[in-house]
Design a protein around this motif. Structure first.
Motif, PDB file in Angstrom:
ATOM      1  N   LYS A 143       0.820  -1.202   0.000  1.00  0.00           N
ATOM      2  CA  LYS A 143       0.000   0.000   0.000  1.00  0.00           C
ATOM      3  C   LYS A 143       0.858   1.259   0.000  1.00  0.00           C
ATOM      4  N   ASN A 144       0.507   2.202  -0.898  1.00  0.00           N
ATOM      5  CA  ASN A 144       1.130   3.529  -0.994  1.00  0.00           C
ATOM      6  C   ASN A 144       2.560   3.512  -1.540  1.00  0.00           C
ATOM      7  N   LEU A 145       3.026   2.390  -2.083  1.00  0.00           N
ATOM      8  CA  LEU A 145       4.316   2.337  -2.776  1.00  0.00           C
ATOM      9  C   LEU A 145       4.061   1.863  -4.203  1.00  0.00           C
ATOM     10  N   THR A 146       4.394   2.714  -5.190  1.00  0.00           N
ATOM     11  CA  THR A 146       4.080   2.411  -6.584  1.00  0.00           C
ATOM     12  C   THR A 146       5.325   2.566  -7.449  1.00  0.00           C
ATOM     13  N   LEU A 147       5.565   1.573  -8.296  1.00  0.00           N
ATOM     14  CA  LEU A 147       6.613   1.621  -9.313  1.00  0.00           C
ATOM     15  C   LEU A 147       5.919   1.646 -10.669  1.00  0.00           C
ATOM     16  N   SER A 148       6.363   2.542 -11.557  1.00  0.00           N
ATOM     17  CA  SER A 148       5.682   2.680 -12.849  1.00  0.00           C
ATOM     18  C   SER A 148       6.674   2.896 -13.973  1.00  0.00           C
ATOM     19  N   ALA A 149       6.239   2.517 -15.168  1.00  0.00           N
ATOM     20  CA  ALA A 149       7.019   2.719 -16.398  1.00  0.00           C
ATOM     21  C   ALA A 149       6.090   3.292 -17.447  1.00  0.00           C
TER      22      ALA A 149
END
Length: 488
Positions: A434-440
């Protein structure tokens, strides 16, 4: 008797001394401890400030970005400057970090809730707007929002009443998806919002146009070949502000989604025909405007949490309502050519143009027209993975009179300053906890310019381009971004 009296007085004195000593040994009464109490009335994360009836919430995020094949921080396409020139002077990979801190306070009063909100960012970047050697530890400080809300009024720096709740982010990470209004960093305003119940509201606002809402107002009498190839249509002759933008909004926000209509009146005011001489006179002031329709659809059959966000915007003499936010007013992208040294596509977004050196030969202001559409489909694969597909299309035209002013001295090529920009991209996010996001994210931007033929352009040492003949040709660029963000 004297002895008895002495013994009595001595005993009394001893008793007084003993009682005083015992009183001194007694502990003092402690003050009541004021524990921090949860304030649940405004949602999770609020607490009462001890000793007050004011609730406070502290929040923010820390973000780390890596921009790949962009021109600056936050995945700006390589559409101008050294990046657009594709020279070795450009930073093709850029690291960027941000710490955001926000403070939200609310107090219930007989007039309703009094709210203050403050949002500041500390930024460190290896290139672009937040890079360099100035500021705090080679970074910069940004104040996004700072406003007070009371009895329906908003005073301070807040999201424009023209804008949508998702601002310039219908589904994207990049700050450079154009085609609609974008003031995610807030705009100074005085506004009033009326709530009619069932999610229906209306707002009226006076908003500062100087920071984000003036693009260019060019005197084409000073246009040069080199300047035109950099997206400059002469001397930018915008005057100081006289009247703030007047903005109105009507919104329906319910469980199914959102529908919104917005409109803005924008004063277009030139300085002088000769910017260094007030006696040269100036063209008459005029008014531009912008209108926007927006819709957001939720509860889609594709899955829980999925949404579609879409806007359509039209502007006359107010181009920043379509091509705005942190986007520059000019574009210049170089590429390969089979007939010349290289190819180039360039364009300029301006509110209007005029010509002349004084009142004897000066013209009035001819306003540009612009329109844009922008949107995204956001899909959740499961609680941990999601993907957004987004895109936009923007178009700007100067009309026959404006084109004639810009192209009055053009020789040897087909001059036309009108242009279109198309963008399409996708981003995939992974939220392992929760509340930790990795994106590309990846995005393609295509500049469809209207100039034709070839143009002999003087040398430009700033971007290391030689004097040569360049083919006038549409150009496209890719940009990408990797991000890690922790919200608290």
């Amino acid at each position: 008797m004297k002895m008895v009296k002495g013994l009595f007085l001595g005993s009394a004195a001893a008793l007084v001394a003993m009682s005083g000593a015992q009183a001194a040994d007694l502990p003092l009464k402690a003050k009541a401890v004021e524990y921090v109490k949860v304030c649940s009335i405004y949602g999770a994360g609020f607490y009462y400030i001890p000793g007050t009836d004011t609730c406070i919430k502290l929040g923010g995020y820390l973000r780390a970005d890596a921009t790949l094949y962009g021109s600056s921080n936050y995945n700006a396409p390589a559409w101008n400057g050294a990046a657009g020139a594709k020279s070795r002077l450009a930073n093709n990979t850029i690291m960027y970090m941000r710490q955001d801190i926000n403070i939200d306070t609310r107090t219930a009063t007989e007039y309703g809730v009094v709210r203050t909100y403050f949002d500041a960012t500390f930024n460190w970047g290896s290139g672009g707007a937040s890079g360099g050697s100035t500021g705090i530890a080679s970074g910069s400080l940004g104040v996004y929002y700072a406003f007070i809300q009371f009895a329906g009024f908003t005073f301070g720096k807040a999201v424009s009443q023209f804008d949508t709740p998702w601002t310039g982010y219908p589904g994207n990470n990049t700050s450079f998806l154009i085609g609609g209004y974008d003031d995610v960093t807030g705009i100074n305003q005085v506004s009033y919002t009326a709530q009619f119940g069932n999610g229906v509201s209306a707002a009226i606002s006076l908003e500062d146009q100087s920071a984000y809402l003036q693009s260019g107002l060019y005197n084409t009498s000073s246009i040069t070949t080199l300047g035109y190839s950099q997206g400059l249509l002469g001397t930018n002759s915008y005057a100081g502000t006289s009247i703030p933008d007047i903005v109105g909004q009507l919104r329906v926000d319910q469980a199914w989604g959102l529908f919104q209509l917005s409109a803005a009146a924008h004063q277009v005011r030139a300085s002088y025909y000769n910017t260094a001489l007030e006696t040269s006179g100036h063209p008459s002031d005029t008014w531009g405007y912008a209108v926007q329709g927006a819709i957001s659809l939720k509860n889609l059959p594709t899955g829980p949490g999925d949404s579609i966000n879409f806007t359509a915007t039209y502007a006359n003499g107010a181009s920043r309502y379509v091509i705005g936010g942190v986007t520059g007013n000019s574009f210049a992208i170089f590429g390969n050519s089979g007939t010349a040294y290289q190819s180039i596509a360039f364009a300029s977004a301006a509110d209007g143009v005029f010509a002349g050196t004084d009142v004897s030969n000066g013209t009035g202001i001819t306003k540009s027209t612009a329109w844009g559409v922008r949107g995204a489909f956001n899909h959740n694969w499961n609680p941990y993975w999601s993907t957004s597909v987004f895109g936009s299309y923007s178009s700007l035209s100067y009309g026959s009179t404006g084109r004639a002013l810009v192209c009055a001295t053009a020789v040897g090529f087909g001059c036309n300053p009108d242009f279109n920009i198309a963008q399409v991209g996708t981003v995939t996010r992974w939220t392992p906890v929760k509340n930790l996001t990795l994106s590309a994210e990846v995005m393609y931007t295509y500049l469809d310019q209207s100039n034709t033929g070839a143009l002999a352009i003087p040398a430009n040492a700033t971007i290391a381009k030689p004097a040569a003949t360049y083919e006038l040709k549409d150009q496209g660029v890719w940009s990408g971004n990797l991000r890690v963000q922790r919200v608290f």
